[in-house]
Design a protein around this motif. Structure first.
Motif, PDB file in Angstrom:
ATOM      1  N   ILE A 167      41.681 -27.339 -36.946  1.00 16.80           N
ATOM      2  CA  ILE A 167      41.096 -26.016 -37.117  1.00 16.80           C
ATOM      3  C   ILE A 167      42.147 -24.999 -36.676  1.00 16.80           C
ATOM      4  N   VAL A 168      42.577 -24.159 -37.605  1.00 17.16           N
ATOM      5  CA  VAL A 168      43.705 -23.264 -37.348  1.00 17.16           C
ATOM      6  C   VAL A 168      43.272 -21.799 -37.440  1.00 17.16           C
ATOM      7  N   SER A 169      43.782 -20.995 -36.535  1.00 14.86           N
ATOM      8  CA  SER A 169      43.582 -19.548 -36.378  1.00 14.86           C
ATOM      9  C   SER A 169      42.554 -19.302 -35.273  1.00 14.86           C
ATOM     10  N   SER A 170      42.772 -18.214 -34.554  1.00 14.34           N
ATOM     11  CA  SER A 170      41.909 -17.907 -33.413  1.00 14.34           C
ATOM     12  C   SER A 170      40.461 -17.688 -33.836  1.00 14.34           C
ATOM     13  N   GLN A 171      40.234 -17.030 -34.979  1.00 16.20           N
ATOM     14  CA  GLN A 171      38.866 -16.756 -35.418  1.00 16.20           C
ATOM     15  C   GLN A 171      38.115 -18.046 -35.753  1.00 16.20           C
ATOM     16  N   ARG A 172      38.787 -18.977 -36.422  1.00 19.55           N
ATOM     17  CA  ARG A 172      38.135 -20.242 -36.775  1.00 19.55           C
ATOM     18  C   ARG A 172      37.876 -21.100 -35.541  1.00 19.55           C
ATOM     19  N   VAL A 173      38.816 -21.078 -34.598  1.00 17.91           N
ATOM     20  CA  VAL A 173      38.622 -21.837 -33.369  1.00 17.91           C
ATOM     21  C   VAL A 173      37.462 -21.254 -32.569  1.00 17.91           C
ATOM     22  N   ILE A 174      37.385 -19.926 -32.507  1.00 18.38           N
ATOM     23  CA  ILE A 174      36.286 -19.268 -31.804  1.00 18.38           C
ATOM     24  C   ILE A 174      34.948 -19.646 -32.434  1.00 18.38           C
ATOM     25  N   THR A 175      34.897 -19.649 -33.757  1.00 20.66           N
ATOM     26  CA  THR A 175      33.660 -20.020 -34.462  1.00 20.66           C
ATOM     27  C   THR A 175      33.267 -21.456 -34.144  1.00 20.66           C
ATOM     28  N   PHE A 176      34.258 -22.344 -34.125  1.00 27.66           N
ATOM     29  CA  PHE A 176      33.999 -23.758 -33.834  1.00 27.66           C
ATOM     30  C   PHE A 176      33.480 -23.934 -32.409  1.00 27.66           C
ATOM     31  N   ILE A 177      34.155 -23.317 -31.444  1.00 28.46           N
ATOM     32  CA  ILE A 177      33.736 -23.451 -30.053  1.00 28.46           C
ATOM     33  C   ILE A 177      32.372 -22.790 -29.842  1.00 28.46           C
ATOM     34  N   GLY A 178      32.155 -21.650 -30.500  1.00 29.84           N
ATOM     35  CA  GLY A 178      30.862 -20.983 -30.392  1.00 29.84           C
ATOM     36  C   GLY A 178      29.735 -21.865 -30.886  1.00 29.84           C
ATOM     37  N   GLY A 179      29.993 -22.617 -31.964  1.00 31.71           N
ATOM     38  CA  GLY A 179      28.989 -23.546 -32.472  1.00 31.71           C
ATOM     39  C   GLY A 179      28.689 -24.655 -31.488  1.00 31.71           C
ATOM     40  N   LEU A 180      29.726 -25.155 -30.813  1.00 30.86           N
ATOM     41  CA  LEU A 180      29.517 -26.201 -29.809  1.00 30.86           C
ATOM     42  C   LEU A 180      28.708 -25.678 -28.632  1.00 30.86           C
ATOM     43  N   VAL A 181      29.025 -24.458 -28.206  1.00 32.69           N
ATOM     44  CA  VAL A 181      28.304 -23.864 -27.081  1.00 32.69           C
ATOM     45  C   VAL A 181      26.839 -23.663 -27.437  1.00 32.69           C
ATOM     46  N   ALA A 182      26.573 -23.201 -28.673  1.00 31.49           N
ATOM     47  CA  ALA A 182      25.195 -22.952 -29.106  1.00 31.49           C
ATOM     48  C   ALA A 182      24.367 -24.231 -29.135  1.00 31.49           C
ATOM     49  N   LYS A 183      25.029 -25.351 -29.440  1.00 34.59           N
ATOM     50  CA  LYS A 183      24.331 -26.640 -29.499  1.00 34.59           C
ATOM     51  C   LYS A 183      24.277 -27.320 -28.136  1.00 34.59           C
ATOM     52  N   GLY A 184      24.923 -26.719 -27.145  1.00 36.80           N
ATOM     53  CA  GLY A 184      25.073 -27.355 -25.845  1.00 36.80           C
ATOM     54  C   GLY A 184      23.758 -27.556 -25.112  1.00 36.80           C
ATOM     55  N   ASP A 185      23.803 -28.482 -24.156  1.00 37.21           N
ATOM     56  CA  ASP A 185      22.664 -28.810 -23.299  1.00 37.21           C
ATOM     57  C   ASP A 185      22.932 -28.213 -21.918  1.00 37.21           C
ATOM     58  N   SER A 186      21.891 -27.709 -21.281  1.00 34.04           N
ATOM     59  CA  SER A 186      22.065 -27.129 -19.950  1.00 34.04           C
ATOM     60  C   SER A 186      22.534 -28.149 -18.926  1.00 34.04           C
ATOM     61  N   LEU A 187      22.379 -29.426 -19.243  1.00 35.76           N
ATOM     62  CA  LEU A 187      22.769 -30.488 -18.319  1.00 35.76           C
ATOM     63  C   LEU A 187      24.197 -30.974 -18.562  1.00 35.76           C
ATOM     64  N   VAL A 188      24.888 -30.346 -19.509  1.00 35.96           N
ATOM     65  CA  VAL A 188      26.276 -30.727 -19.771  1.00 35.96           C
ATOM     66  C   VAL A 188      27.118 -30.444 -18.535  1.00 35.96           C
ATOM     67  N   SER A 189      27.944 -31.413 -18.169  1.00 38.26           N
ATOM     68  CA  SER A 189      28.824 -31.264 -17.009  1.00 38.26           C
ATOM     69  C   SER A 189      30.254 -31.026 -17.485  1.00 38.26           C
ATOM     70  N   VAL A 190      30.870 -29.956 -16.996  1.00 33.63           N
ATOM     71  CA  VAL A 190      32.262 -29.636 -17.342  1.00 33.63           C
ATOM     72  C   VAL A 190      33.032 -29.408 -16.048  1.00 33.63           C
ATOM     73  N   ARG A 191      34.132 -30.107 -15.877  1.00 33.06           N
ATOM     74  CA  ARG A 191      34.946 -29.896 -14.682  1.00 33.06           C
ATOM     75  C   ARG A 191      36.426 -29.918 -15.025  1.00 33.06           C
ATOM     76  N   VAL A 192      37.192 -29.232 -14.210  1.00 36.30           N
ATOM     77  CA  VAL A 192      38.634 -29.170 -14.397  1.00 36.30           C
ATOM     78  C   VAL A 192      39.268 -30.442 -13.848  1.00 36.30           C
ATOM     79  N   VAL A 193      40.198 -31.005 -14.609  1.00 39.45           N
ATOM     80  CA  VAL A 193      40.925 -32.199 -14.186  1.00 39.45           C
ATOM     81  C   VAL A 193      42.405 -31.990 -14.492  1.00 39.45           C
ATOM     82  N   ARG A 194      43.223 -32.939 -14.068  1.00 39.07           N
ATOM     83  CA  ARG A 194      44.626 -32.949 -14.451  1.00 39.07           C
ATOM     84  C   ARG A 194      44.783 -34.001 -15.537  1.00 39.07           C
ATOM     85  N   ILE A 195      45.326 -33.607 -16.680  1.00 39.41           N
ATOM     86  CA  ILE A 195      45.549 -34.512 -17.804  1.00 39.41           C
ATOM     87  C   ILE A 195      47.050 -34.635 -18.004  1.00 39.41           C
TER      88      ILE A 195
END
Length: 234
Positions: free
Chosen positions: A160-188
């Motif tokens: 997925i290329v371009s900031s607008q398309r990436v924003i749309t994609f991430i926005g869709g994931l957030v909209a479908k998200g569950d309140s119980l989703v766990s997100v934490r910062v790690v070192r990769i």
């Protein structure tokens, strides 16, 4: 390497390397720990960043072999030429071409620093709260998102290329998200990234960010369960 290349030609969607996860510590805390423990310093220096691994995968098998044999193992050109059935001059030209590719196409910030740490934390805050305006400010105009599900779990089958398309994609994931989703910062692979755990999904999602000129240039989402078996969830 040729066999692996053939397998990836029939792979469903983008192919991304397996990530190496470490617990998150702040840059200042990491520095203090390294001062106390010399072995940790060596371990960090030996870590290859995830963006760098992706860059290596984009090279041809011969380019990758010449680059690693010369830069990592410091073999002489005559030895490399013998390994690969090439001429010394040919190997020198290949290495020169690879370095040019790295400089022109894959110039990322390989070493984690306070700015990349802050950018990752801002990215997490904006994405988790659905603040797309803030998220847009963190992305390069030509940012690219790669999602590797390997055909075994839902993922975008094309970059997925371009900031607008990436924003749309991430926005869709957030909209479908569950309140119980766990997100934490790690070192990769020594860099800052995110570990996402979704209820009722046995495997997590690992997100790594490649940063260039203070903005997110590439986003890697590793979702293929086969590449995440080694990750222990809390």
């Amino acid at each position: 390497m040729k066999s692996a290349k053939a397998q990836r030609e029939v792979y469903i969607g983008p192919w991304l390397p397996e990530p190496l996860l470490q617990e998150y510590t702040s840059i200042s805390a990491s520095i203090r720990a390294e001062e106390r423990d010399p072995f940790q310093t060596i371990e960090l220096e030996d870590t290859i960043s995830y963006a760098f691994l992706v860059m290596l995968e984009r090279l041809t098998p011969v380019e990758r072999a010449v680059f690693i044999l010369r830069e990592a193992f410091v073999f002489e050109y005559d030895v490399i030429a013998d390994f690969l059935d090439k001429t010394e001059t040919g190997c020198r030209k290949i290495l020169s071409r690879v370095k040019q590719k790295i400089e022109n196409e894959f110039e990322m910030e390989w070493v984690p620093n306070a700015k990349s740490e802050q950018l990752t934390l801002r990215f997490l805050q904006a994405a988790s709260t659905g603040d797309m305006a803030e998220l847009l400010q963190l992305l390069s105009d030509d940012v690219a998102l790669y999602s590797d599900g390997g055909g075994k779990i839902t993922a975008a089958v094309k970059p997925i290329v371009s900031s607008q398309r990436v924003i749309t994609f991430i926005g869709g994931l957030v909209a479908k998200g569950d309140s119980l989703v766990s997100v934490r910062v790690v070192r990769i692979n020594g860099q800052h990234g995110l570990l996402i755990q979704v209820p009722n999904e046995a495997s997590p999602t690992v997100v790594s960010l490649a940063i260039k000129n203070g903005l997110v240039q590439e986003i890697y989402m590793i979702r293929n369960p086969d590449k995440l078996r080694h990750i222990r969830l809390r």
